[in-house]
Design a protein around this motif. Structure first.
Motif, PDB file in Angstrom:
ATOM      1  N   PRO A 190       0.816  -1.226   0.000  1.00  0.00           N
ATOM      2  CA  PRO A 190       0.000   0.000   0.000  1.00  0.00           C
ATOM      3  C   PRO A 190       0.847   1.271   0.000  1.00  0.00           C
ATOM      4  CG  PRO A 190      -0.122  -1.112   2.143  1.00  0.00           C
ATOM      5  CD  PRO A 190       0.610  -2.031   1.223  1.00  0.00           C
ATOM      6  N   VAL A 191       2.038   1.218   0.586  1.00  0.00           N
ATOM      7  CA  VAL A 191       2.925   2.393   0.570  1.00  0.00           C
ATOM      8  C   VAL A 191       3.309   2.719  -0.874  1.00  0.00           C
ATOM      9  CG1 VAL A 191       5.134   3.351   1.352  1.00  0.00           C
ATOM     10  CG2 VAL A 191       3.840   1.811   2.859  1.00  0.00           C
ATOM     11  N   ILE A 192       3.682   1.696  -1.627  1.00  0.00           N
ATOM     12  CA  ILE A 192       4.073   1.894  -3.028  1.00  0.00           C
ATOM     13  C   ILE A 192       2.888   2.435  -3.843  1.00  0.00           C
ATOM     14  CG2 ILE A 192       4.798   0.671  -5.130  1.00  0.00           C
ATOM     15  CD1 ILE A 192       6.519  -1.137  -3.220  1.00  0.00           C
ATOM     16  N   GLY A 193       1.699   1.893  -3.586  1.00  0.00           N
ATOM     17  CA  GLY A 193       0.501   2.396  -4.268  1.00  0.00           C
ATOM     18  C   GLY A 193       0.284   3.865  -4.001  1.00  0.00           C
ATOM     19  N   GLU A 194       0.458   4.263  -2.749  1.00  0.00           N
ATOM     20  CA  GLU A 194       0.275   5.655  -2.335  1.00  0.00           C
ATOM     21  C   GLU A 194       1.305   6.571  -2.998  1.00  0.00           C
ATOM     22  OE1 GLU A 194      -2.036   7.086  -0.660  1.00  0.00           O
ATOM     23  OE2 GLU A 194      -1.058   9.049  -0.454  1.00  0.00           O
ATOM     24  N   ARG A 195       2.571   6.107  -3.057  1.00  0.00           N
ATOM     25  CA  ARG A 195       3.633   6.941  -3.661  1.00  0.00           C
ATOM     26  C   ARG A 195       3.444   7.089  -5.163  1.00  0.00           C
ATOM     27  NH1 ARG A 195       7.464   6.761   0.665  1.00  0.00           N
ATOM     28  NH2 ARG A 195       5.928   6.726   2.317  1.00  0.00           N
ATOM     29  N   ARG A 196       2.824   6.083  -5.786  1.00  0.00           N
ATOM     30  CA  ARG A 196       2.551   6.206  -7.221  1.00  0.00           C
ATOM     31  C   ARG A 196       1.522   7.313  -7.438  1.00  0.00           C
ATOM     32  NH1 ARG A 196       5.125   2.403 -10.049  1.00  0.00           N
ATOM     33  NH2 ARG A 196       5.163   0.221  -9.363  1.00  0.00           N
ATOM     34  N   GLY A 200       6.497  11.827  -3.404  1.00  0.00           N
ATOM     35  CA  GLY A 200       7.179  12.849  -2.600  1.00  0.00           C
ATOM     36  C   GLY A 200       8.643  12.924  -3.001  1.00  0.00           C
ATOM     37  N   ASP A 201       9.492  13.291  -2.012  1.00  0.00           N
ATOM     38  CA  ASP A 201      10.919  13.489  -2.272  1.00  0.00           C
ATOM     39  C   ASP A 201      11.746  12.246  -1.940  1.00  0.00           C
ATOM     40  OD1 ASP A 201      11.733  15.708  -3.484  1.00  0.00           O
ATOM     41  OD2 ASP A 201      12.183  16.874  -1.675  1.00  0.00           O
ATOM     42  N   ASP A 202      11.076  11.228  -1.404  1.00  0.00           N
ATOM     43  CA  ASP A 202      11.785  10.060  -0.871  1.00  0.00           C
ATOM     44  C   ASP A 202      12.192   9.087  -1.975  1.00  0.00           C
ATOM     45  OD1 ASP A 202       9.458   7.845  -1.063  1.00  0.00           O
ATOM     46  OD2 ASP A 202       8.647   9.837  -0.652  1.00  0.00           O
ATOM     47  N   LEU A 203      13.030   8.128  -1.603  1.00  0.00           N
ATOM     48  CA  LEU A 203      13.566   7.184  -2.590  1.00  0.00           C
ATOM     49  C   LEU A 203      12.498   6.251  -3.162  1.00  0.00           C
ATOM     50  CD1 LEU A 203      16.085   6.198  -4.067  1.00  0.00           C
ATOM     51  CD2 LEU A 203      16.640   4.772  -2.100  1.00  0.00           C
ATOM     52  N   ILE A 204      11.509   5.863  -2.350  1.00  0.00           N
ATOM     53  CA  ILE A 204      10.442   4.997  -2.888  1.00  0.00           C
ATOM     54  C   ILE A 204       9.702   5.727  -4.007  1.00  0.00           C
ATOM     55  CG2 ILE A 204       8.260   3.796  -2.396  1.00  0.00           C
ATOM     56  CD1 ILE A 204       9.273   3.093   0.331  1.00  0.00           C
ATOM     57  N   SER A 218       7.545  -2.102 -12.297  1.00  0.00           N
ATOM     58  CA  SER A 218       6.372  -2.754 -11.714  1.00  0.00           C
ATOM     59  C   SER A 218       6.465  -2.731 -10.183  1.00  0.00           C
ATOM     60  CB  SER A 218       6.304  -4.206 -12.184  1.00  0.00           C
ATOM     61  OG  SER A 218       7.407  -4.913 -11.642  1.00  0.00           O
ATOM     62  N   ASP A 219       5.347  -3.038  -9.522  1.00  0.00           N
ATOM     63  CA  ASP A 219       5.350  -3.108  -8.056  1.00  0.00           C
ATOM     64  C   ASP A 219       6.382  -4.106  -7.560  1.00  0.00           C
ATOM     65  OD1 ASP A 219       3.378  -1.254  -8.029  1.00  0.00           O
ATOM     66  OD2 ASP A 219       1.808  -2.557  -7.205  1.00  0.00           O
ATOM     67  N   ARG A 220       6.480  -5.240  -8.269  1.00  0.00           N
ATOM     68  CA  ARG A 220       7.437  -6.269  -7.872  1.00  0.00           C
ATOM     69  C   ARG A 220       8.873  -5.754  -7.941  1.00  0.00           C
ATOM     70  NH1 ARG A 220       9.417 -11.883  -8.626  1.00  0.00           N
ATOM     71  NH2 ARG A 220      10.675 -11.704 -10.506  1.00  0.00           N
ATOM     72  N   GLU A 221       9.180  -5.019  -9.017  1.00  0.00           N
ATOM     73  CA  GLU A 221      10.538  -4.476  -9.173  1.00  0.00           C
ATOM     74  C   GLU A 221      10.838  -3.425  -8.115  1.00  0.00           C
ATOM     75  OE1 GLU A 221      11.709  -4.321 -13.764  1.00  0.00           O
ATOM     76  OE2 GLU A 221       9.698  -3.540 -13.409  1.00  0.00           O
ATOM     77  N   VAL A 222       9.854  -2.526  -7.860  1.00  0.00           N
ATOM     78  CA  VAL A 222      10.066  -1.492  -6.842  1.00  0.00           C
ATOM     79  C   VAL A 222      10.243  -2.138  -5.473  1.00  0.00           C
ATOM     80  CG1 VAL A 222       9.042   0.497  -5.660  1.00  0.00           C
ATOM     81  CG2 VAL A 222       8.850   0.302  -8.156  1.00  0.00           C
ATOM     82  N   THR A 223       9.377  -3.112  -5.159  1.00  0.00           N
ATOM     83  CA  THR A 223       9.465  -3.806  -3.873  1.00  0.00           C
ATOM     84  C   THR A 223      10.862  -4.390  -3.666  1.00  0.00           C
ATOM     85  OG1 THR A 223       7.126  -4.388  -3.968  1.00  0.00           O
ATOM     86  CG2 THR A 223       8.501  -5.673  -2.460  1.00  0.00           C
ATOM     87  N   ALA A 224      11.379  -5.087  -4.678  1.00  0.00           N
ATOM     88  CA  ALA A 224      12.690  -5.735  -4.547  1.00  0.00           C
ATOM     89  C   ALA A 224      13.790  -4.697  -4.326  1.00  0.00           C
ATOM     90  CB  ALA A 224      12.989  -6.578  -5.779  1.00  0.00           C
ATOM     91  N   LEU A 225      13.721  -3.573  -5.033  1.00  0.00           N
ATOM     92  CA  LEU A 225      14.759  -2.556  -4.857  1.00  0.00           C
ATOM     93  C   LEU A 225      14.644  -1.893  -3.485  1.00  0.00           C
ATOM     94  CD1 LEU A 225      15.146  -0.918  -8.395  1.00  0.00           C
ATOM     95  CD2 LEU A 225      16.546  -2.663  -7.295  1.00  0.00           C
TER      96      LEU A 225
END
Ligand code: 2IO
Length: 402
Positions: A190-196, A200-204, A218-225
């Motif tokens: 849900p954090v990744i969904g919100e940032r999409r 903001g200014d953060d790395l996610i 993709s969500d999977r790629e962002v999650t892994a990083l």
């Protein structure tokens, strides 16, 4: 200590103090085969450099089984070619320039807050009271994660780290690690969904909005990083800080020199990374049969680079078992770059992408602690102990100061 047919890097003796086995490994058993885990342990500086830079022969394919299950997707070190170049650049950008300046402010603020309650006591455990919570809080700030969740995140992350750095985990242990990794993934979703929706200014946010070939990850790629950054920024940080202070306390003359001349601090940090690298092992997989250090390693084998042993190879460093911030073969300026002679950040294409951030973090924090603490010494009667084969550092470092 003997290195013979029965010697094992999995033994209790080796775990208690690997450093006393390194010279015999390099001299008599440079490509050590460990049958229990069907893996080769490489200890010479020259051979380790070859393994880390000959990308055709030594691949990172085993990360598919050693990391991907808990990272919940592919990490940077697994990627190759254009995809690797592009995604690595995205992460580099997240750790340089204005972003890094902001991160240094967060490091200052977190360190000041964590150390404050200990100043009047004159005693602190640099690992458990300070370094560990600091590494977590700083990383949460960089990623823009909520610090009220730090305990849960730290627990899940412990499972991820245990899996990635485990040498011979039982199926039961692996199961528990996977379970914690799945919880971390579920927390991040849900954090990744919100940032999409609202970056903001953060790395996610940067990972969510960056494009590769005109396509967002993709969500999977962002999650892994994100999990990649979490593990890599947290796991070695408290260890390096505690090891730096341990070495300076044990070499009071050099501690005095660093105090009188803070410009020596980067050299003290670089020498700590050489002398006691927090990441002791880096795995690779052979693409074909290869002759390495005079031995033949078969195709498909797992090879572990022994960073601690390579960093004390007399063929690379004079008097390698001495801690000496003035050594002429260290090249401090290069120590946090691709040209580093010590191998604490690895070498080659996959060399640590966070090295500049790591340098900024430990310089900021160590400089701050040195100015706050006078007359630093080990707390009397407390036994010093290091743990870990893959990542290794002090279990605690209790110090007194005035
Ligand atoms: C997370 C092992 C603490 C990395 C790993 C699968 C990839 C890579 C490392 C370091 C340190 C961790 N390997 N960081 O050795 O990202």
């Amino acid at each position: 200590p003997q290195v013979n047919a029965r010697f094992s890097v999995l033994s209790e003796d080796f775990a208690a103090n690997p450093y006393r086995y390194f010279s015999r490994l390099r001299e008599q058993d440079a490509i050590h085969y460990e049958s229990a885990i069907d893996s080769y342990f490489v200890s010479r500086h020259r051979d380790v450099t070859r393994v880390l830079t000959d990308h055709e022969t030594f691949t990172t394919e085993m990360l598919q089984v050693r990391a991907e299950p808990v990272m919940r997707g592919p990490v940077l070190a697994q990627m190759t070619g254009a995809e690797h170049t592009a995604k690595r650049k995205i992460v580099v950008r997240g750790f340089t320039g204005r972003a890094l300046e902001e991160q240094i402010r967060a490091i200052h603020a977190n360190a000041a807050e964590l150390v404050a309650p200990f100043l009047s006591r004159g005693r602190i455990d640099l690992v458990n009271d300070f370094g560990r919570p600091l590494a977590i809080d700083v990383t949460l700030d960089v990623l823009g994660l909520d610090k009220k969740d730090r305990r849960r995140i730290a627990d899940w992350l412990g499972g991820v780290a245990e899996f990635v750095t485990g040498i011979d985990l039982s199926p039961e242990q692996r199961r528990r690690c996977l379970d914690r990794a799945e919880r971390l993934e579920a927390y991040l979703a849900p954090v990744i969904g919100e940032r999409r929706r609202r970056p903001g200014d953060d790395l996610i946010s940067k990972l969510c909005t960056a494009e590769f070939d005109g396509v967002a990850m993709s969500d999977r790629e962002v999650t892994a990083l994100v999990i990649n950054v979490l593990v890599a920024a947290v796991e070695p940080a408290d260890k390096t800080l505690a090891l730096l202070f341990k070495h300076l306390i044990d070499h009071p003359e050099q501690l005095g020199q660093v105090r009188r001349n803070p410009a020596l601090l980067p050299a003290a940090i670089a020498e700590t990374l050489r002398y006691t690298p927090p990441v002791q092992l880096i795995p690779r997989q052979t693409e074909r049969d290869v002759v390495l250090g005079g031995s033949t390693v078969p195709a498909g084998a797992t090879v572990f680079c022994m960073i601690g042993a390579a960093n004390r190879d007399p063929a690379a460093f004079a008097s390698p078992d001495a801690f000496d911030i003035h050594r002429s073969d260290l090249g401090t300026a290069r120590s946090f770059t691709a040209a580093a002679r010590h191998l604490a950040f690895g070498s080659g294409l996959h060399q640590c992408v966070g090295a500049a951030f790591a340098r900024a973090e430990i310089e900021t924090v160590a400089g701050m602690l040195l100015s706050l603490f006078d007359n630093i010494r080990h707390t009397p009667g407390v036994r010093y102990r290091e743990t870990g084969l893959y990542t290794r550092g002090p279990a605690s470092l209790c110090i007194d100061f005035t």
